[in-house]
Design an enzyme around this catalytic site. Structure first.
Site, short mmCIF file in Angstrom:
data_model
loop_
_atom_site.label_atom_id
_atom_site.label_comp_id
_atom_site.label_asym_id
_atom_site.label_seq_id
_atom_site.Cartn_x
_atom_site.Cartn_y
_atom_site.Cartn_z
CG HIS A 1 -1.99 0.99 1.19
ND1 HIS A 1 -1.89 2.25 1.71
CD2 HIS A 1 -3.25 0.90 0.70
CE1 HIS A 1 -3.03 2.90 1.55
NE2 HIS A 1 -3.88 2.09 0.96
CG PHE A 2 -0.65 3.15 -2.87
CD1 PHE A 2 -1.72 2.56 -3.53
CD2 PHE A 2 -0.93 4.12 -1.92
CE1 PHE A 2 -3.02 2.96 -3.27
CE2 PHE A 2 -2.22 4.52 -1.65
CZ PHE A 2 -3.28 3.94 -2.32
#
Length: 151
Positions: free
Chosen positions: A47-48
């Site tokens: 993430h991410f």
């Protein structure tokens, strides 16, 4: 009455889902505490990609743990003379607004203000700040505090 360290020990969470490092202040009307989002937390891996950021749901959980659950433990023991070991806290609602991201390695400070505690429901206004004292997110979180059936 427990000291702040005893309240932290009574939390029903453990690593990697414990998002409270210390309690700075607490009274019947609110709580303030901190948490460092370590670089090695597992959710950063996805993430991410290549630019990790703390998910909003995790920021909300951090706010709930510091601002609602820690305060709930304090209120139970002070006002109702019950111990946390015989109770359970469940999130009932949250309404959060997010303003700026929290990156790996950042420390946040969460401050809550009790809106009400009645009929076993605690509702708080909660604000999270970064180290520059900028508002990361804010909103309202509520939870129910109940006696455990197996106690």
């Amino acid at each position: 009455m427990r000291d702040y360290q005893e309240i932290l020990k009574a939390l029903p969470y453990s690593d990697p889902f414990l998002f409270v490092d210390e309690i700075l202040h607490m009274d019947e009307n609110g709580c303030e505490g901190t948490y460092l989002f370590r670089d090695d937390l597992p959710f950063y891996r996805g993430h991410f990609k290549d630019e990790p950021v703390t998910p909003g749901v995790i920021l909300t959980e951090c706010c709930a743990q510091i601002g609602l659950v820690c305060l709930g433990i304090f209120i139970l023991e002070k006002s109702e003379k019950r111990t946390f070991e015989n109770t359970a806290i469940a999130l009932t609602s949250s309404e959060m607004e997010f303003y700026i991201p929290v990156f790996p390695g950042e420390r946040v400070r969460v401050k809550s203000e009790k809106l009400y505690y009645r009929f076993s429901k605690l509702k708080c206004k909660i604000t999270m700040f970064n180290e520059q004292n900028e508002v990361v997110c804010k909103g309202q979180i509520a939870g129910m505090i109940k006696a455990r059936s197996d106690a």
